[in-house]
Design a protein around this motif. Sequence first.
Motif, PDB file in Angstrom:
ATOM      1  N   MET A   1      51.658  42.294  -6.028  1.00  0.00           N
ATOM      2  CA  MET A   1      51.342  40.923  -5.648  1.00  0.00           C
ATOM      3  C   MET A   1      50.251  40.878  -4.584  1.00  0.00           C
ATOM      4  N   TYR A   2      50.375  41.730  -3.557  1.00  0.00           N
ATOM      5  CA  TYR A   2      49.408  41.726  -2.470  1.00  0.00           C
ATOM      6  C   TYR A   2      48.021  42.117  -2.954  1.00  0.00           C
ATOM      7  N   LEU A   3      47.957  43.024  -3.937  1.00  0.00           N
ATOM      8  CA  LEU A   3      46.667  43.459  -4.468  1.00  0.00           C
ATOM      9  C   LEU A   3      45.923  42.287  -5.093  1.00  0.00           C
ATOM     10  N   TYR A   4      46.587  41.544  -5.974  1.00  0.00           N
ATOM     11  CA  TYR A   4      45.949  40.414  -6.651  1.00  0.00           C
ATOM     12  C   TYR A   4      45.616  39.299  -5.661  1.00  0.00           C
ATOM     13  N   LEU A   5      46.526  39.068  -4.714  1.00  0.00           N
ATOM     14  CA  LEU A   5      46.277  38.045  -3.699  1.00  0.00           C
ATOM     15  C   LEU A   5      45.045  38.414  -2.880  1.00  0.00           C
ATOM     16  N   PHE A   9      41.449  36.307  -2.607  1.00  0.00           N
ATOM     17  CA  PHE A   9      40.928  35.836  -1.322  1.00  0.00           C
ATOM     18  C   PHE A   9      39.536  36.398  -1.043  1.00  0.00           C
ATOM     19  N   ILE A  10      39.280  37.643  -1.423  1.00  0.00           N
ATOM     20  CA  ILE A  10      37.951  38.214  -1.203  1.00  0.00           C
ATOM     21  C   ILE A  10      36.910  37.491  -2.044  1.00  0.00           C
ATOM     22  N   VAL A  11      37.222  37.258  -3.310  1.00  0.00           N
ATOM     23  CA  VAL A  11      36.276  36.559  -4.197  1.00  0.00           C
ATOM     24  C   VAL A  11      36.015  35.144  -3.693  1.00  0.00           C
ATOM     25  N   LEU A  12      37.099  34.410  -3.390  1.00  0.00           N
ATOM     26  CA  LEU A  12      36.931  33.050  -2.885  1.00  0.00           C
ATOM     27  C   LEU A  12      36.236  33.042  -1.526  1.00  0.00           C
ATOM     28  N   GLY A  13      36.570  34.025  -0.691  1.00  0.00           N
ATOM     29  CA  GLY A  13      35.958  34.098   0.637  1.00  0.00           C
ATOM     30  C   GLY A  13      34.457  34.312   0.569  1.00  0.00           C
ATOM     31  N   GLY A  39      41.805  38.985   2.674  1.00  0.00           N
ATOM     32  CA  GLY A  39      41.909  39.684   1.401  1.00  0.00           C
ATOM     33  C   GLY A  39      41.953  41.193   1.594  1.00  0.00           C
ATOM     34  N   GLY A  40      41.141  41.697   2.504  1.00  0.00           N
ATOM     35  CA  GLY A  40      41.172  43.129   2.800  1.00  0.00           C
ATOM     36  C   GLY A  40      42.515  43.561   3.361  1.00  0.00           C
ATOM     37  N   LEU A  41      43.096  42.710   4.220  1.00  0.00           N
ATOM     38  CA  LEU A  41      44.423  43.011   4.771  1.00  0.00           C
ATOM     39  C   LEU A  41      45.466  43.093   3.669  1.00  0.00           C
ATOM     40  N   MET A  42      45.444  42.136   2.750  1.00  0.00           N
ATOM     41  CA  MET A  42      46.413  42.118   1.663  1.00  0.00           C
ATOM     42  C   MET A  42      46.277  43.345   0.753  1.00  0.00           C
ATOM     43  N   ILE A  43      45.044  43.729   0.470  1.00  0.00           N
ATOM     44  CA  ILE A  43      44.836  44.915  -0.369  1.00  0.00           C
ATOM     45  C   ILE A  43      45.365  46.161   0.330  1.00  0.00           C
ATOM     46  N   GLY A  44      45.125  46.251   1.634  1.00  0.00           N
ATOM     47  CA  GLY A  44      45.634  47.399   2.387  1.00  0.00           C
ATOM     48  C   GLY A  44      47.150  47.428   2.417  1.00  0.00           C
ATOM     49  N   LEU A  45      47.765  46.255   2.600  1.00  0.00           N
ATOM     50  CA  LEU A  45      49.225  46.192   2.670  1.00  0.00           C
ATOM     51  C   LEU A  45      49.885  46.476   1.321  1.00  0.00           C
ATOM     52  N   ASN A  46      49.131  46.340   0.261  1.00  0.00           N
ATOM     53  CA  ASN A  46      49.670  46.591  -1.077  1.00  0.00           C
ATOM     54  C   ASN A  46      50.152  48.034  -1.227  1.00  0.00           C
ATOM     55  N   PHE A  47      49.603  48.932  -0.429  1.00  0.00           N
ATOM     56  CA  PHE A  47      49.947  50.351  -0.538  1.00  0.00           C
ATOM     57  C   PHE A  47      51.068  50.768   0.416  1.00  0.00           C
ATOM     58  N   VAL A  48      51.597  49.808   1.174  1.00  0.00           N
ATOM     59  CA  VAL A  48      52.701  50.110   2.087  1.00  0.00           C
ATOM     60  C   VAL A  48      54.014  50.011   1.319  1.00  0.00           C
ATOM     61  N   PRO A  49      54.838  51.049   1.348  1.00  0.00           N
ATOM     62  CA  PRO A  49      56.090  51.029   0.577  1.00  0.00           C
ATOM     63  C   PRO A  49      57.076  49.987   1.086  1.00  0.00           C
TER      64      PRO A  49
END
Length: 304
Positions: A1-5, A9-13, A39-49
């Motif tokens: 979910m965080y990856l797509y979010l 956000f990056i595209v819209l931003g 958007g960068g934050l969300m992509i980074g958090l996507n990899f946190v277990p």
Amino acid sequence: MYLYLGIVFIVLGIAVAVLGFTNILPNLGSTGIVMVLYGGLMIGLNFVPTPENEEGEPTSFVNSILKIFYAPSELFKSFRSHPMWIGVLVIAAIFSGIYSAAFFYRLTPTVITNHTVEKLSESGFIQPEQIAQIKKQNQEVNESKLAKAGNFISVFVGYSFLAAFLGTIYLIIVLAMGGKMNYWQGVAVAAYSIFPVVLIQKSLSLLILFLKEPTEVHPILGQGSLLADNLSFLVTAGQRPVIYVLLASLSLTAFYGLFLTVTGLKNAGERVTQSTALVATLLIWLVSLTLAVASAFFFGGMFG
């Protein structure tokens, strides 16, 4: 979910930033950058277990909002399996945005702009020949409806980065002191400790804003909160800015937030003692207080 979010956000931003800096959507250029960062934050958090323990049903979002007020321990325990955080930060940002818009409506952008620029000039941050231009620029931003919408997004992103940062610090301290905690549990504790304080402060400040005469409200200090739940009234902000900030930090809502954080860390994690939760909470509070005092020391002229 965080990856797509994050991707969305990056595209819209990027689109908002381009439209903003080309004046197609005036005053939204910085908002676009903020959206890209989120958007960068969300992509980074996507990899946190996520937490390994996923037993039980997650608390519904509506119930979580209610429970944080009447059963915080029970709510935080549910975060051991199903931590959540984004929804309450959205609500906190909405209330902050509503209060900010009402504040500018009540005092008027002209009064706020003139006072802010004059104090900046008195403090030596801008030169006299720059005053007219800066007033004009600030006036345009303060009157812009697009800027107000961008402010909501910026506040939400700010709360999100704060929760993500606090979650990291909580995790480090808890693990260092022998406890067990997942990163997301720390983020959830941070978010659900921020939310009630913001909700109370902004709601009551909004009521006070329309009960007071506009001339009785400070154009700068009032933008944060009008709630008089501390001892800052004992000194004049412009004359004793450092002492003012110290007294303002000793507020009922601040203590309520500290209580929620201690409760959250103790119940969301495992093997987290009362002393561990207290140390983590007070450490963050002392650091934030130090930064606030330093800001008052260097920029106290703005309080006049």
